[in-house]
Each structure stands twice: as C-alpha cells, then as structure tokens.
Design an enzyme around this catalytic site. Structure first.
Site: not given
Length: 397
Positions: A148, A174, A185, A269, A392, A397
């Site tokens: 992702t 991932k 996650t 990230e 973010n 989301t």
C-alpha cells in the site's frame, strides 16, 4: 543474493484496477501443487476485517492450496457483504486449483470501510491464474502486489540443509504505517518446502511473530487486518522435520521474520531514522518488551531522535511509566554506544558527539539496562517527523 520460491509453490502479481496506477500490482495469488500445511497469527484488534475472520477459522490446516491477497481495499468494517466478498475471493482462488473454498485463504489491505469492487477482483484472480510461475520475477511481482504505502517490495529468505534435504524459507511482507503490535499493520506470507505438522508450524509461527512482527511499531496503532500466514508445501521431500532439525528450521524461520519485520519501521511513513531498542535486566521477557514498546511509542522519544537530541530524560521517564517494577538506581542508558545515564544518574558525555552520531546515521541504537534480571527484548521503531504528520493528515482512510 537472489531469492527463490520454495518447491511446490507458484505465484503471480497483477494489476486489477483497485489501485488507480496501472503500473502497480494490486493482487497476489499463491498456489501450491499439493495440499499444504498452513498456520496463521492475526491482529488482536477487536475490530477486525472479514479476511481475518475467514482465515482464523481455517488455520491451522493441512489442506491449503491457495492464498489470494488484494491491496488498495482492506475489506474491513464492511459487514455481511464484506464476509461474502472474502468468502468469494477464497472460492475463486480455490477454483484455480480445483478445490473448495475451504482450502483457500485470503488477505486484504488498504482503505477501510469500502466494499470490494468484486468485478475487478474476479477478473484479477483469473488473470493471475494465467500468469503463475516460480521465477524470481514472479516472486517480485507477488511481493509488489500486496503493498500500500510501502516504498518498495519487502522480501527475505534463507536456505538450510537438513540431512540430505535443502529447505527454502522465503517471505514477503507489507507495512509502513499503522504499525503497532499485536500484531503490526502488516501482511506477511512465509513459504517453505519443509515437511511439518500443522501443530508444529502454528507453534513456530507464533514464536517467530513474537520475536519479530510483535516487536515493531511506527506509531503504535494496531490495525484491523494484520495477518501472518506460514505455508509449508513439504515438496522438499523426506519425513516430517523433528527434534534438532525442527530447531534449525525455527532459527531460519525466525531470521526471515526478523529481517522482514525490520524493513517495516525502516520504511515507516515519513521516517528519517530506524531505531533499535534493547532492554535488558528485567525479571522476564514480557517486562522487557513492555518497557521497550513504551519507549518506542513515545512521541517525545521519537521526535528527539528526529532532531538528533540525546535526550536521555525522555527515554528513562518512558521506562518509568511502562508499568514495570524496577529500581531506578540500577538504570543505565546508552545511545549509539555513548553512555548517557549510569546507575540512576546522568553521566558525563559529549552532547555534540552523540547528536552527530544520531544525525549522521539512519539507524539509532538505544540500550537500556534496568537491573540484573535475565529478561530482555529487542524492539524496532521509527522516528516521528513532520512528513509523517503531513502524509497521514492527507491520506484517505
């Protein structure tokens, strides 16, 4: 070193259109030539996605033939329709091998709360079935098909000799954000051609996860879809792995999982630093892990590393509120080999030198000792940057 697909597996990664960029694969299909043993470890979040519910009910197993993974849509918080879609994905994957849906597993990752575009998923599984292979190129495509926000494919592997057999262990994963055990996650698939019982594989998978994917975080947020599947085809031949050989296999499996796990916070990230935290001297490993995770999840610790600030106070105080009993007078702390805190008091150190060691290297090492116990834990995390906040705050989301 080139990675190889274990014997008995064929894989493919294709673009279905779930992701808008046509250059990016967004569906991975893995099939086994014969019924395989499979084990799973899953998110501890009570709000979990439909694929997690499906796979939990089907593992451990000794009859898995297919695994299908889609990226770009997590099929989470999608109600009864989401369950029907996850079941349909397994039916389609099983159809490739001519087996019922109960012999297939499914994973999904991506945005939450949207129903899957099943027309695209269905066409994608059909296309992937036509492209199955066992080359390194096939493995890379499969590794890309589960990503992702990752910056690149995450792959790792080991080979080991057990008697006259050469065993291969190869994994893809991932994860770059919403990372926080139990589990992170993350999606992970480990393939091996070793011959194992489903009970042994489940136990070894859980143990490897505890030392790897359950010891990473980016911001401490546990996702709805976290899944680690380990599948053993047995195609290397020979009797079931037992005793000393099982211990050797466990080492290889754990090494692969740790290598993959480290890639996740390293790719966090917006991250500018990868942080390794070693906590020692605790009463037991659980206590050490709790302290390590508390330090890893502290925004003040993370931002100090971002700024190259050797702020020992933030680290020591985080350990103090972790909920683990220890004697503050026995605490020692080093950053990148520089002693900052000794026996509960600040040590003399060159702040500029420690700061430079943080700023000039992507990896930062924190060593904290809280006593003389045997409990220890190694934990990995990333720092917290302005880029993380920007990403973010803009990411849907």
């Amino acid at each position: 070193m080139p990675l190889s697909i274990p014997q008995g597996f064929r894989v493919a990664g294709v673009h279905t259109g779930v992701k808008r960029n046509p250059a990016k694969e967004d569906l991975t299909l893995v099939v086994t030539d014969q019924p395989a043993v499979a084990a799973g470890v899953y998110t501890q979040n009570l709000v979990c996605a439909a694929p997690v519910l499906v796979d939990r009910a089907r593992t451990p197993s000794d009859s898995v033939r297919a695994i299908v993974v889609n990226a770009g849509n997590s099929n989470a918080c999608t109600g009864e329709q989401g369950m029907r879609d996850a079941e349909e994905m397994t039916r389609l994957a099983g159809e490739v091998c001519g087996v019922p849906k109960e012999q297939a597993l499914v994973m999904s990752t991506g945005i939450i709360g949207h129903h899957l575009p099943m027309d695209k998923i269905t066409a994608g599984i059909t296309a992937a079935a036509e492209q199955l292979g066992d080359s390194e190129e096939h493995l890379l495509a499969a590794a890309r098909g589960i990503l992702t926000t990752d910056n690149g494919a995450k792959m790792a592997g080991r080979t080991l000799s057990l008697g006259s057999r050469e065993i291969t262990v190869t994994g893809i994963a991932k994860g770059a954000g919403m990372i926080g055990p139990n589990m992170a996650t993350f999606l992970g698939l480990i393939m091996t051609d070793a011959a194992l019982t489903k009970e042994d594989l489940q136990r070894l998978t859980q143990g490897a996860a505890d030392q790897s994917f359950n010891c990473i975080s980016v911001e401490g947020h546990t996702s709805t879809n976290d899944t680690l599947l380990t599948v053993a085809s047995g195609a290397a031949g020979g009797a079931l792995i037992r005793n000393d050989e099982l211990a050797q296999f466990e080492t290889a499996l754990t090494e692969v999982c740790i290598e993959l796990a480290r890639m996740i916070p390293a790719d966090g990230e917006g991250a500018s630093h990868m942080i390794t935290i070693d906590v020692t001297g605790c009463e037991n490993r659980a206590a050490a892990r709790r302290i390590a995770q508390t330090i890893a999840d502290s925004p003040l610790v993370k931002t100090a590393i971002t700024g190259g600030d050797p702020n020992w106070g933030r680290i020591v105080s985080a350990a103090g509120y972790a909920g683990v009993s220890f004697d503050p007078a026995e605490v020692d702390l080093c950053i990148n080999g520089h002693l900052l805190y000794k026996s509960g008091s600040p040590a003399a150190f060159e702040a500029a030198a420690v700061s430079a060691s943080i700023k000039e290297n992507r990896e930062t090492k924190i060593d904290l000792t809280v006593g003389s116990g045997e409990g220890q834990c190694r934990f990995w995390t990333s720092d917290l940057t302005v880029e993380y906040v920007r990403f973010n705050s803009e990411y849907t989301t």
